[in-house]
Write a protein that holds these residues in place. Structure first.
Motif, mmCIF file in Angstrom:
data_model
loop_
_atom_site.group_PDB
_atom_site.id
_atom_site.type_symbol
_atom_site.label_atom_id
_atom_site.label_comp_id
_atom_site.label_asym_id
_atom_site.label_seq_id
_atom_site.Cartn_x
_atom_site.Cartn_y
_atom_site.Cartn_z
ATOM 1 N N ARG A 1 -1.679 -3.274 -1.361
ATOM 2 C CA ARG A 1 -1.926 -1.917 -0.873
ATOM 3 C C ARG A 1 -0.786 -1.533 0.064
ATOM 4 O O ARG A 1 -0.474 -2.276 1.003
ATOM 5 C CB ARG A 1 -3.228 -1.813 -0.087
ATOM 6 C CG ARG A 1 -4.484 -1.975 -0.894
ATOM 7 C CD ARG A 1 -4.753 -0.747 -1.758
ATOM 8 N NE ARG A 1 -6.082 -0.743 -2.315
ATOM 9 C CZ ARG A 1 -6.491 -1.473 -3.341
ATOM 10 N NH1 ARG A 1 -5.662 -2.311 -3.911
ATOM 11 N NH2 ARG A 1 -7.718 -1.380 -3.792
ATOM 12 N N ALA B 1 1.069 0.767 3.009
ATOM 13 C CA ALA B 1 0.631 1.273 4.316
ATOM 14 C C ALA B 1 -0.020 2.643 4.159
ATOM 15 O O ALA B 1 0.282 3.406 3.235
ATOM 16 C CB ALA B 1 1.829 1.360 5.256
ATOM 17 N N ALA B 2 -0.914 2.962 5.076
ATOM 18 C CA ALA B 2 -1.652 4.228 5.039
ATOM 19 C C ALA B 2 -0.724 5.439 4.998
ATOM 20 O O ALA B 2 -1.058 6.463 4.407
ATOM 21 C CB ALA B 2 -2.591 4.319 6.235
ATOM 22 N N THR C 1 5.655 -0.763 4.596
ATOM 23 C CA THR C 1 5.073 -2.095 4.450
ATOM 24 C C THR C 1 3.801 -2.009 3.619
ATOM 25 O O THR C 1 3.280 -0.922 3.349
ATOM 26 C CB THR C 1 4.743 -2.721 5.819
ATOM 27 O OG1 THR C 1 3.821 -1.870 6.494
ATOM 28 C CG2 THR C 1 6.004 -2.922 6.646
ATOM 29 N N SER D 1 0.249 -4.820 2.178
ATOM 30 C CA SER D 1 -0.460 -6.085 2.347
ATOM 31 C C SER D 1 -1.443 -6.282 1.201
ATOM 32 O O SER D 1 -1.587 -5.414 0.341
ATOM 33 C CB SER D 1 -1.206 -6.087 3.677
ATOM 34 O OG SER D 1 -2.166 -5.044 3.687
ATOM 35 N N GLY E 1 -7.600 -5.214 1.804
ATOM 36 C CA GLY E 1 -8.522 -5.667 2.845
ATOM 37 C C GLY E 1 -7.846 -6.254 4.069
ATOM 38 O O GLY E 1 -8.463 -6.398 5.111
ATOM 39 N N SER E 2 -6.572 -6.600 3.962
ATOM 40 C CA SER E 2 -5.853 -7.173 5.099
ATOM 41 C C SER E 2 -5.335 -6.063 6.005
ATOM 42 O O SER E 2 -4.930 -4.999 5.536
ATOM 43 C CB SER E 2 -4.678 -8.024 4.612
ATOM 44 O OG SER E 2 -3.933 -8.489 5.722
ATOM 45 N N THR E 3 -5.334 -6.332 7.291
ATOM 46 C CA THR E 3 -4.774 -5.378 8.252
ATOM 47 C C THR E 3 -3.393 -5.815 8.725
ATOM 48 O O THR E 3 -2.774 -5.132 9.537
ATOM 49 C CB THR E 3 -5.709 -5.220 9.467
ATOM 50 O OG1 THR E 3 -5.886 -6.511 10.063
ATOM 51 C CG2 THR E 3 -7.046 -4.642 9.054
ATOM 52 N N ILE E 4 -2.927 -6.948 8.214
ATOM 53 C CA ILE E 4 -1.627 -7.477 8.629
ATOM 54 C C ILE E 4 -0.619 -7.277 7.489
ATOM 55 O O ILE E 4 -0.755 -7.884 6.427
ATOM 56 C CB ILE E 4 -1.718 -8.973 8.984
ATOM 57 C CG1 ILE E 4 -2.734 -9.168 10.103
ATOM 58 C CG2 ILE E 4 -0.354 -9.526 9.370
ATOM 59 C CD1 ILE E 4 -3.109 -10.609 10.346
ATOM 60 N N PRO E 5 0.379 -6.412 7.694
ATOM 61 C CA PRO E 5 1.389 -6.197 6.653
ATOM 62 C C PRO E 5 2.140 -7.491 6.345
ATOM 63 O O PRO E 5 2.447 -8.272 7.248
ATOM 64 C CB PRO E 5 2.327 -5.164 7.255
ATOM 65 C CG PRO E 5 1.599 -4.571 8.405
ATOM 66 C CD PRO E 5 0.631 -5.600 8.877
ATOM 67 N N SER E 6 2.415 -7.716 5.062
ATOM 68 C CA SER E 6 3.122 -8.933 4.675
ATOM 69 C C SER E 6 4.337 -8.665 3.789
ATOM 70 O O SER E 6 5.134 -9.569 3.550
ATOM 71 C CB SER E 6 2.162 -9.869 3.935
ATOM 72 O OG SER E 6 1.603 -9.207 2.821
#
Length: 134
Positions: A74, A76-77, A100, A102, A105-110
């Motif tokens: 997904r 970034a917003a 970015t 992720s 469901g994750s809130t931490i960009p990877s």
């Protein structure tokens, strides 16, 4: 007292509506998709048009594709909301989006993606897709 007929009532209604619409200036009734609003985002002046919204969507879709689809990734917003929130730079004939993403469901960009989209939408290039850089 004279009772108006249906025909005269219809004629009066048509005449009234014609007067109402013809009194409105033509400019007030027209809609233009070429309206632009320059905005400054992170020190860059960007002109927002429907083409920018389309380019933002193309950039996001390119990142989704190279990252395994929506079941795996997904963006970034900012890549889903109003186009003025999209992290981009106007480079003349194209827009460059740096954003970015992720796992769902994750809130931490990877993942960081840099995608260039021609202003006419004819070319989409994923310039970088990998670990988040400083």
């Amino acid at each position: 007292m004279k009772i108006p007929t249906i025909a005269s009532a219809i004629t009066s209604a048509i005449a009234l509506s014609l007067l109402t619409f013809s009194s409105t200036p033509a400019q007030a009734r027209t809609f233009s998709t070429s309206c632009v609003t320059p905005q400054t985002v992170n020190g860059n002046t960007i002109t927002f048009t429907p083409a920018l919204t389309r380019a933002r969507n193309l950039a996001r879709q390119a990142a989704e594709k190279v990252n395994g689809g929506l079941s795996q990734y997904r963006a970034a917003a900012s890549m889903y909301g109003p186009s003025f929130e999209a992290p981009c730079v106007d480079s003349g004939n194209s827009w460059i989006f740096t954003f970015t993403g992720s796992q769902p469901g994750s809130t931490i960009p990877s993942v960081e993606s840099i995608v260039t989209v021609a202003k006419d939408g004819s070319k989409v290039t994923v310039d970088y897709n990998g670990s988040i850089r400083s």
